[in-house]
Write a protein that holds these residues in place. Structure first.
Motif, PDB file in Angstrom:
ATOM      1  N   ASN A   4       2.067 -10.416   4.757  1.00  0.00           N
ATOM      2  CA  ASN A   4       2.923  -9.258   4.488  1.00  0.00           C
ATOM      3  C   ASN A   4       4.100  -9.559   3.567  1.00  0.00           C
ATOM      4  O   ASN A   4       4.999  -8.725   3.444  1.00  0.00           O
ATOM      5  CB  ASN A   4       3.410  -8.646   5.798  1.00  0.00           C
ATOM      6  CG  ASN A   4       2.301  -7.922   6.534  1.00  0.00           C
ATOM      7  OD1 ASN A   4       1.338  -7.473   5.913  1.00  0.00           O
ATOM      8  ND2 ASN A   4       2.415  -7.815   7.822  1.00  0.00           N
ATOM      9  N   ILE A   7       5.059  -6.962   0.919  1.00  0.00           N
ATOM     10  CA  ILE A   7       5.867  -5.794   1.259  1.00  0.00           C
ATOM     11  C   ILE A   7       7.322  -6.025   0.866  1.00  0.00           C
ATOM     12  O   ILE A   7       7.928  -5.202   0.180  1.00  0.00           O
ATOM     13  CB  ILE A   7       5.751  -5.452   2.762  1.00  0.00           C
ATOM     14  CG1 ILE A   7       4.333  -4.965   3.068  1.00  0.00           C
ATOM     15  CG2 ILE A   7       6.780  -4.404   3.173  1.00  0.00           C
ATOM     16  CD1 ILE A   7       4.019  -4.816   4.529  1.00  0.00           C
ATOM     17  N   ARG A  38       0.854   0.505  -6.687  1.00  0.00           N
ATOM     18  CA  ARG A  38      -0.205  -0.429  -6.278  1.00  0.00           C
ATOM     19  C   ARG A  38      -0.213  -1.672  -7.164  1.00  0.00           C
ATOM     20  O   ARG A  38      -0.437  -2.779  -6.685  1.00  0.00           O
ATOM     21  CB  ARG A  38      -1.565   0.262  -6.308  1.00  0.00           C
ATOM     22  CG  ARG A  38      -1.780   1.192  -5.135  1.00  0.00           C
ATOM     23  CD  ARG A  38      -3.174   1.783  -5.076  1.00  0.00           C
ATOM     24  NE  ARG A  38      -3.270   2.925  -5.985  1.00  0.00           N
ATOM     25  CZ  ARG A  38      -4.091   2.992  -7.027  1.00  0.00           C
ATOM     26  NH1 ARG A  38      -4.930   2.016  -7.298  1.00  0.00           N
ATOM     27  NH2 ARG A  38      -4.105   4.059  -7.805  1.00  0.00           N
ATOM     28  N   ARG A  43      -2.014  -4.624  -4.913  1.00  0.00           N
ATOM     29  CA  ARG A  43      -3.005  -4.107  -3.977  1.00  0.00           C
ATOM     30  C   ARG A  43      -3.917  -3.098  -4.650  1.00  0.00           C
ATOM     31  O   ARG A  43      -3.478  -2.338  -5.510  1.00  0.00           O
ATOM     32  CB  ARG A  43      -2.315  -3.400  -2.800  1.00  0.00           C
ATOM     33  CG  ARG A  43      -1.448  -4.291  -1.974  1.00  0.00           C
ATOM     34  CD  ARG A  43      -2.309  -5.183  -1.177  1.00  0.00           C
ATOM     35  NE  ARG A  43      -1.514  -6.008  -0.277  1.00  0.00           N
ATOM     36  CZ  ARG A  43      -2.017  -6.985   0.416  1.00  0.00           C
ATOM     37  NH1 ARG A  43      -3.284  -7.262   0.325  1.00  0.00           N
ATOM     38  NH2 ARG A  43      -1.266  -7.701   1.199  1.00  0.00           N
ATOM     39  N   LEU A  46      -3.217   1.320  -0.982  1.00  0.00           N
ATOM     40  CA  LEU A  46      -2.067   1.297  -0.080  1.00  0.00           C
ATOM     41  C   LEU A  46      -2.355   2.293   1.040  1.00  0.00           C
ATOM     42  O   LEU A  46      -2.593   3.467   0.790  1.00  0.00           O
ATOM     43  CB  LEU A  46      -0.783   1.688  -0.817  1.00  0.00           C
ATOM     44  CG  LEU A  46      -0.270   0.667  -1.811  1.00  0.00           C
ATOM     45  CD1 LEU A  46       0.900   1.225  -2.608  1.00  0.00           C
ATOM     46  CD2 LEU A  46       0.135  -0.626  -1.119  1.00  0.00           C
ATOM     47  N   THR A  49      -0.030   2.737   6.828  1.00  0.00           N
ATOM     48  CA  THR A  49       0.761   1.688   7.485  1.00  0.00           C
ATOM     49  C   THR A  49       1.491   0.825   6.452  1.00  0.00           C
ATOM     50  O   THR A  49       2.594   0.358   6.705  1.00  0.00           O
ATOM     51  CB  THR A  49      -0.129   0.800   8.375  1.00  0.00           C
ATOM     52  OG1 THR A  49      -1.222   0.293   7.602  1.00  0.00           O
ATOM     53  CG2 THR A  49      -0.649   1.567   9.567  1.00  0.00           C
ATOM     54  N   ASP A  50       0.877   0.615   5.285  1.00  0.00           N
ATOM     55  CA  ASP A  50       1.525  -0.143   4.209  1.00  0.00           C
ATOM     56  C   ASP A  50       2.750   0.606   3.700  1.00  0.00           C
ATOM     57  O   ASP A  50       3.810   0.014   3.506  1.00  0.00           O
ATOM     58  CB  ASP A  50       0.567  -0.369   3.037  1.00  0.00           C
ATOM     59  CG  ASP A  50      -0.650  -1.195   3.413  1.00  0.00           C
ATOM     60  OD1 ASP A  50      -0.539  -2.044   4.327  1.00  0.00           O
ATOM     61  OD2 ASP A  50      -1.708  -0.989   2.791  1.00  0.00           O
TER      62      ASP A  50
END
Length: 92
Positions: A4, A7, A38, A43, A46, A49-50
């Motif tokens: 993570n 993030i 993104r 990523r 997305l 939860t992201d």
């Protein structure tokens, strides 16, 4: 690197964009398309939860992430301090 870490790295990058000169203004609120977010996050997708985790991380830095479905808005949390406040009297 932890799973993570992207993030917090993405949140910092979004916060840095707030202070950059672009779009004819020296700094301030901005909108960012999903595709570019993104790309910054590194990523392909997305998930809800992201976005929630990214929103929390960005809020810790003093900014608000607003999901507008096809794009996101980044604003300073201080922008909301001077908004008028609804109370019981006005909703009755």
């Amino acid at each position: 690197m932890h799973e993570n870490d992207w993030i917090s790295i993405t949140a910092v990058r979004l916060a840095e964009l707030y202070d950059q000169d672009f779009g004819g203004k020296p700094n301030g609120r901005y909108r960012i398309p999903d595709k570019l977010l993104r790309r910054i996050a590194g990523r392909r997708r997305l998930y809800e939860t992201d976005i929630r985790a990214l929103s929390v991380s960005l809020f810790e830095l003093g900014y608000v992430l607003i999901d507008m479905d096809t794009f996101y808005v980044v604003m300073s949390a201080n922008s909301f301090v001077n908004y008028r406040r609804a109370n019981d009297d006005c909703v009755e």
